[in-house]
Structures are given as structure tokens and as C-alpha cells.
Design an enzyme around this catalytic site. Structure first.
Site, PDB file in Angstrom:
ATOM      1  N   ALA A  87      44.563 -42.695 -44.638  1.00 39.59           N
ATOM      2  CA  ALA A  87      44.101 -42.731 -46.022  1.00 39.59           C
ATOM      3  C   ALA A  87      45.246 -42.360 -46.963  1.00 39.59           C
ATOM      4  O   ALA A  87      46.331 -41.955 -46.533  1.00 39.59           O
ATOM      5  CB  ALA A  87      42.926 -41.783 -46.210  1.00 39.59           C
ATOM      6  N   GLY A 123      44.211 -42.688 -39.154  1.00 40.77           N
ATOM      7  CA  GLY A 123      43.186 -43.688 -39.413  1.00 40.77           C
ATOM      8  C   GLY A 123      43.354 -44.959 -38.607  1.00 40.77           C
ATOM      9  O   GLY A 123      42.380 -45.613 -38.249  1.00 40.77           O
ATOM     10  N   GLU A 177      46.403 -35.899 -37.454  1.00 43.46           N
ATOM     11  CA  GLU A 177      46.007 -35.186 -38.666  1.00 43.46           C
ATOM     12  C   GLU A 177      46.311 -33.691 -38.626  1.00 43.46           C
ATOM     13  O   GLU A 177      46.605 -33.077 -39.651  1.00 43.46           O
ATOM     14  CB  GLU A 177      44.514 -35.400 -38.941  1.00 43.46           C
ATOM     15  CG  GLU A 177      44.137 -36.807 -39.380  1.00 43.46           C
ATOM     16  CD  GLU A 177      43.880 -37.755 -38.235  1.00 43.46           C
ATOM     17  OE1 GLU A 177      43.397 -38.868 -38.476  1.00 43.46           O
ATOM     18  OE2 GLU A 177      44.172 -37.382 -37.074  1.00 43.46           O
TER      19      GLU A 177
END
Length: 263
Positions: free
Chosen positions: A66, A117, A139
Site C-alpha cells: 500500500a 501486499g 511488514e
């Protein structure tokens, strides 16, 4: 239908290729999610389409995560801000879940990095064939957690122990290693990715596609409902922004440095 961030090409034997083309890095944004969802609708309703392949036009990236700068902006202390972040997470989850529940076989043709993602979309596909790049849920290196279904899908694919290891260490796997542990089904020579994916897709396309769709639905039920887990993940993703870890991690990312979470 016209699309802004993807192209659709219908090839022989009912195999349709969705190619993400969203420069500069195939980052996940609202327009890309809208295009992907519309593509699922179009290809599901098209009886001439028997198998779907998700690929990338980017030479080195399958799909990026993102908008990280947007996440920094969204990590302020305004009232209700964390709820908005949870909604952003749920939006990505819903988009990728469309591929997981599509009643036709879906193959991810991974031609480059599938990190964060990108890994989450790949795991939402039924099959993953990888040529080059690295894949993983990265992440935690940014002070975040996977927020587009990654905690749920990796655990289902690899088991709790291996998923915990890979998520906690934010490990980036080469294609061969990812194949060895079962994160991807097949690692291939990068030059052969398209031809090998096409060959496999055409084998599936010759099969009982309607029955495959029904089997896919039954397999999801056998694994247990994912919806509750996705809800917990979205809220946990939001909760990460209540600490200073994302600010540290994302600032280091943009400065191309390794984040230092321990003073």
C-alpha cells in the site's frame, strides 16, 4: 470495459491474463483495487474464461504494498483515526478475497518482488508460479503487521510455526526456497515463466472447471471461516499505529536505512 491500472488479455483455451500495469511500482491504491474487483466480476461472468492468471507488466515487481507515505500521514492522533486505518486494511482484504473466492482457478505468475501486499495477493490466488524476485511478508520490518489477509493466509498455507517465523523475521525468500516450504507451488526459470504458466493454465482449462469452482468453495469451508480472522487482522493493523514503531520503520524505509526499534 476499460481499466486504468490493469489490462486483460483473453488467450487460447479460455485462459485470461490480468496484467497489473500501475507505474512506477504497482503500488496498491483505490483505483487498482477497483480495477481488480471489476476484472473479477467480468471474468467470472464470462463463460468463455476458464482460468485466470494474474501477472505484472513491471520488470522487477509483481505487486508492491500500500501507499506507505499515506500510512505515515494516517498515523496521527486524531480521534477515530485508527478506525479509518482498519477500514483501509479491510478494503485491501476484501479486494484480494475476491480472487480467493472466484469460482475459477486463479494463478499468480510472479515475475518479480512480491513483498507485503504483493505476497498477500499471491497467496489469495490458488496457485503461485515464481520466476524471479523475492517473496514474503515484510511488514514487521516497518513496525507494521500484514494487513491485507497475510496473517490468515500464510498461517493456512504453511502452518502456525512457519508463518510466525516468516512474519516475525520479515524474511524475503528466493523462489527456490519459497517452493521448498510450499509458499509457491513452482519455481521456474524467469525466461520460462510465461510459457510454463500458460502450459499449466491450459492443463487446468481442459478440466472440469465448474467442479473446480465448487471444490474451491468446499475447501474454504474445510479450512474454517476466514472472515473473523480478517476482522481481527484489520483491527490489529490499525493498533500498530497507536505506537511509534510505524513512524520509525517507515521513516527508515524512505531513507533506505534499516529501522532501529531498540534505542
Amino acid at each position: 470495459m476499460s481499466y486504468q491500472t490493469i489490462t486483460i488479455e483473453k488467450r487460447a483455451k479460455g485462459v485470461a491474463w490480468i496484467t497489473v500495469d500501475h507505474p512506477p511500482a504497482n503500488a496498491i491504491g483505490e483505483q487498482l483495487m477497483q480495477d481488480l474487483e471489476a476484472a473479477v466480476d467480468e471474468l467470472t461472468e464470462d463463460d468463455t474464461v476458464r482460468v485466470v492468471v494474474v501477472a505484472s507488466a513491471h520488470e522487477k515487481i509483481f505487486l508492491a504494498g500500500a501507499d506507505l507515505k499515506g500510512m505515515i500521514h494516517n498515523s496521527g492522533d486524531a480521534d477515530g483515526e485508527e478506525d479509518m486505518i482498519a477500514r483501509q486494511s479491510a478494503r485491501m482484504q476484501a479486494c484480494f478475497n475476491r480472487f480467493a473466492t472466484m469460482p475459477k482457478p486463479v494463478i499468480a505468475a510472479i515475475n518479480g518482488h512480491a513483498l507485503g501486499g504483493g505476497c498477500e495477493l499471491a497467496m489469495a490466488c490458488d496457485f503461485r508460479i515464481m520466476g524471479k524476485g523475492r517473496i514474503g511478508l515484510t511488514e514487521l520490518s516497518l513496525g507494521l503487521i500484514p494487513g491485507a489477509g497475510g496473517t490468515q493466509r500464510m498461517t493456512r498455507l504453511l502452518g502456525r510455526a512457519k508463518a510466525t517465523e516468516l512474519i516475525f523475521t520479515a524474511k524475503r525468500l528466493e523462489a527456490k526456497e519459497a517452493e521448498t516450504i510450499g509458499l509457491v507451488h513452482r519455481s521456474v526459470d524467469p525466461d520460462d515463466l510465461e510459457s510454463d504458466t500458460t502450459a499449466f493454465a491450459e492443463v487446468l482449462a481442459k478440466g472440469a472447471i465448474h467442479a473446480m469452482g465448487l471444490a474451491k468453495r468446499a475447501i474454504h469451508v474445510a479450512e474454517g471461516p476466514i472472515e473473523e480472522g480478517l476482522k481481527v487482522e484489520a483491527n490489529a493493523f490499525s493498533d500498530t499505529f497507536m505506537t511509534d514503531e510505524p513512524s520509525i520503520g517507515l521513516a527508515a524505509f524512505f531513507q533506505k536505512e534499516k529501522a532501529q526499534f531498540l534505542d
